[in-house]
Enzyme design. Structure first.
Site, PDB file in Angstrom:
ATOM      1  N   HIS A 138     -66.393  40.672 -17.728  1.00 19.18           N
ATOM      2  CA  HIS A 138     -66.319  40.425 -16.298  1.00 19.18           C
ATOM      3  C   HIS A 138     -66.255  41.733 -15.520  1.00 19.18           C
ATOM      4  O   HIS A 138     -65.353  42.535 -15.744  1.00 19.18           O
ATOM      5  CB  HIS A 138     -65.083  39.579 -15.980  1.00 19.18           C
ATOM      6  N   HIS A 162     -69.942  35.910  -5.014  1.00 19.22           N
ATOM      7  CA  HIS A 162     -70.171  35.252  -6.301  1.00 19.22           C
ATOM      8  C   HIS A 162     -71.172  34.101  -6.183  1.00 19.22           C
ATOM      9  O   HIS A 162     -71.844  33.767  -7.150  1.00 19.22           O
ATOM     10  CB  HIS A 162     -68.856  34.670  -6.842  1.00 19.22           C
ATOM     11  N   ARG A 237     -67.520  47.068   8.669  1.00 12.71           N
ATOM     12  CA  ARG A 237     -67.497  47.157   7.202  1.00 12.71           C
ATOM     13  C   ARG A 237     -66.148  46.663   6.710  1.00 12.71           C
ATOM     14  O   ARG A 237     -65.145  47.370   6.778  1.00 12.71           O
ATOM     15  CB  ARG A 237     -67.723  48.607   6.750  1.00 12.71           C
ATOM     16  N   CYS A 284     -70.714  54.616   6.968  1.00 10.91           N
ATOM     17  CA  CYS A 284     -70.539  53.987   5.664  1.00 10.91           C
ATOM     18  C   CYS A 284     -71.269  54.809   4.605  1.00 10.91           C
ATOM     19  O   CYS A 284     -72.351  55.347   4.866  1.00 10.91           O
ATOM     20  CB  CYS A 284     -71.087  52.570   5.696  1.00 10.91           C
ATOM     21  N   TYR A 422     -67.787  54.159  -4.583  1.00  7.33           N
ATOM     22  CA  TYR A 422     -67.964  55.239  -3.610  1.00  7.33           C
ATOM     23  C   TYR A 422     -67.972  56.598  -4.297  1.00  7.33           C
ATOM     24  O   TYR A 422     -67.259  57.520  -3.931  1.00  7.33           O
ATOM     25  CB  TYR A 422     -66.892  55.164  -2.512  1.00  7.33           C
TER      26      TYR A 422
END
Length: 579
Positions: A138, A162, A237, A284, A422
């Site tokens: 997972h 999901h 965001r 972002c 990130y």
């Protein structure tokens, strides 16, 4: 005979590909005719006696394994590459057949399977799934065990990404039965409300990249209309649902100082410390990710060029607050980082978190704010009400919203978003080889510029003689943009654009102190239309005060998360004859 050979080869690959996989336990091929097609079917008897059938009426198998990195709202995919698993020329996927004789279970039976020892069963929309062997794969780690013995719906409501076809297809492979009607009805009535049901109202002009959590950018055509971006169209965001915070009950905790834990109310933050205002651009890390997707598919929200905006921010300096509560040489000798935690939390109660280096947080020139105002008004809910940290010159991910805790520490934040997201990697790094621990967390961002007008695919009139080109430019770390070059012939010849630092061209803002250029510059230029040109390839590139400039193409900076996308921006427009 070709069909038979294909089935035999497929059996061998399944058995050889991964000896630890659930398919290698006991895989039995059988043949049948389905709608006139010879089918290859597989029965696996591994794991609690379940039987699963795979229909191979379509000859090519593409095995996509994807999931959500806890709380990000972005898909962190483990991809078994399509070029490694080629069965034939068609692009159809192997589909899981639904049998009519699946066992029927009660909720009581499902709840007994709530650990790796007893097996991990979950339910989803009335189906029962044994995911024991998937837990270790997972992408979100062992958080999936929170649903063990119960329903996936409450968790997938929080991580709504999901609910995509490839994730549902993957889940379907683990189906072992269905709930009886009584259990299903009972479970439906017990499921909690949608955690996103109380989200704030958003401006209809925003272009939505994700609804849950909400992520959106303004249309590029209006992004550079204002030097100060109106709050309602400032890019959004979010990683989790927007928390509802009572300003009267709000407390900001500070740890890691000599006097112990500090607890500040909103009114104390406003009254005890001087109010400072800065103009700063936030961007972002995934801004312009869509251009990387054109080179090769990456994982993340498909941002255009507008995941960047500029605003004024007001609040107390972080430096002032920490000094007031005992920060001194003794702390500075041990600490290296300042961690931030938000009030937005995932299903485990884990908050969104990030950290910045201590020298940035404590520098007199760092201008890090505990902001409670944006563009002269209280922070909007989407932007961190009642308090957020603003770390100018640094990637947006470190500007934590709905700030609940500050920790002065010798360590970086342990947050997933600091440690396992990130970060930038080589174009040659893929999801099979990536090691997030090997790369530093993004802090300062590189030089950036983009064209907001004209738009891709539009036309300009040859009779006008000139084409007006507009855009924005910004660089991280307080480095001032000193020049923007613009070309209308794909980079063969260049022109220097005029820069703008306010909404009033007659009254430009004074130049920022060296190293404190936190805000973007808007730019504009009228360029002659080349004779006989039928199409213009308009290109822009910016240069900052350290003479950093943008790379000319995307491919050399491509990375699997699609961050740090700052190649020359290119827009193609047609030249019309104006009849």
């Amino acid at each position: 005979m070709q069909h038979l050979k294909h089935c035999q080869g497929l059996a061998q690959v399944f058995l050889i590909r991964n000896q630890s996989s659930r398919l290698s336990k006991s895989v039995i091929p059988s043949l049948s005719v389905w709608d006139g097609h010879l089918s290859c079917r597989w029965r696996s008897t591994g794991g609690h006696g379940r039987q699963k059938y795979f229909n191979n009426r379509l000859p090519k198998f593409r095995f996509a394994l994807a999931g959500l990195l806890a709380g990000t709202g972005a898909v962190f995919a483990y991809k078994l590459h399509q070029d490694k698993v080629q069965w034939a020329a068609t692009s159809a996927q192997l589909r899981v057949t639904q049998t009519s004789d699946l066992p029927v279970y009660t909720l009581e039976e499902v709840t007994k399977h709530c650990s790796l020892d007893s097996g991990v069963w979950v339910t989803y929309k009335g189906g029962v799934y044994d995911i024991t062997e998937f837990v270790s794969m997972h992408p979100g780690g062992d958080k999936i065990l929170l649903a063990a013995g119960g329903s996936l719906e409450p968790y997938w409501a929080l991580y709504a990404v999901h609910q995509q076809d490839h994730v549902l297809e993957l889940l379907s492979e683990y189906k072992i039965g269905v709930l009886n009607p009584e259990s299903y009805k009972k479970q439906e009535s017990a499921n909690p409300l949608d955690p996103y049901s109380a989200e704030p109202t958003r401006h209809p002009a925003l272009q939505i990249n994700s609804l849950k959590p909400f992520n959106a950018e303004p249309p590029a055509s209006i992004l550079s209309d204002n030097y100060i971006t109106p709050s309602v169209i400032f890019f959004k965001r979010n990683h989790l649902p927007v928390p509802r915070v009572d300003p009267e009950a709000y407390r900001l905790e500070i740890e890691g100082l000599p006097g112990g834990v500090v607890s500040l109310s909103l009114s104390e933050l406003k009254s005890r410390f001087p109010k400072h205002t800065i103009t700063a651009t936030l961007q972002c890390a995934g801004n312009r990710r869509s251009e990387m997707n054109e080179v090769k598919q990456v994982k993340g929200l498909n941002w255009g060029i507008a995941a960047i905006s500029n605003a004024t921010w007001s609040g107390a300096r972080l430096r002032d607050v920490l000094l007031s509560y005992g920060f001194g040489p003794e702390v500075a000798a041990k600490a290296k980082h300042v961690q931030f935690e938000g009030l937005d939390k995932d299903v485990t109660g884990t908050a969104y978190g990030a950290s910045v280096p201590l020298n940035k947080a404590m520098s007199e020139e760092g201008d890090v704010l505990l902001a409670y105002e944006m563009n002269g008004e209280d922070l909007p809910p989407d932007h961190g009400y009642p308090v957020r940290v603003v770390v100018p010159g640094v990637v947006g991910a470190r500007n934590v919203k709905w700030l609940g805790k500050i920790v002065v520490s010798d360590e970086e934040s342990k947050s997933h978003w600091q440690q396992n997201d990130y970060k930038g990697f080589s174009p040659g790094t893929d999801w099979d080889t990536v090691d997030f621990k090997s790369a530093p967390a993004i802090q300062e961002l590189p030089i950036q510029s983009a064209i907001t007008h004209p738009a891709e695919g539009t036309s300009v009139d040859r009779s006008d003689g000139e084409v007006t080109v507009k855009g924005y430019a910004w660089s991280g770390g307080g480095r001032e943009v000193v020049r923007v070059d613009v070309s209308v012939d794909g980079g063969k010849t260049w022109h220097v654009a005029q820069l703008r630092t306010s909404d009033q061209e007659q009254h430009p803002a004074p130049p920022p102190p060296p190293g404190r250029a936190w805000a973007w510059k808007l730019w504009e230029i009228d360029v002659p239309i080349p004779q006989r040109a039928q199409e213009l390839e308009i290109v822009c590139k910016a240069v900052d005060s350290s003479y950093n400039t943008q790379p000319d193409t995307v491919a050399p900076i491509w990375n699997l998360r699609g961050v740090l996308s700052n190649a020359w921006h290119r827009v193609k427009v047609k030249v019309s004859e104006g009849f």
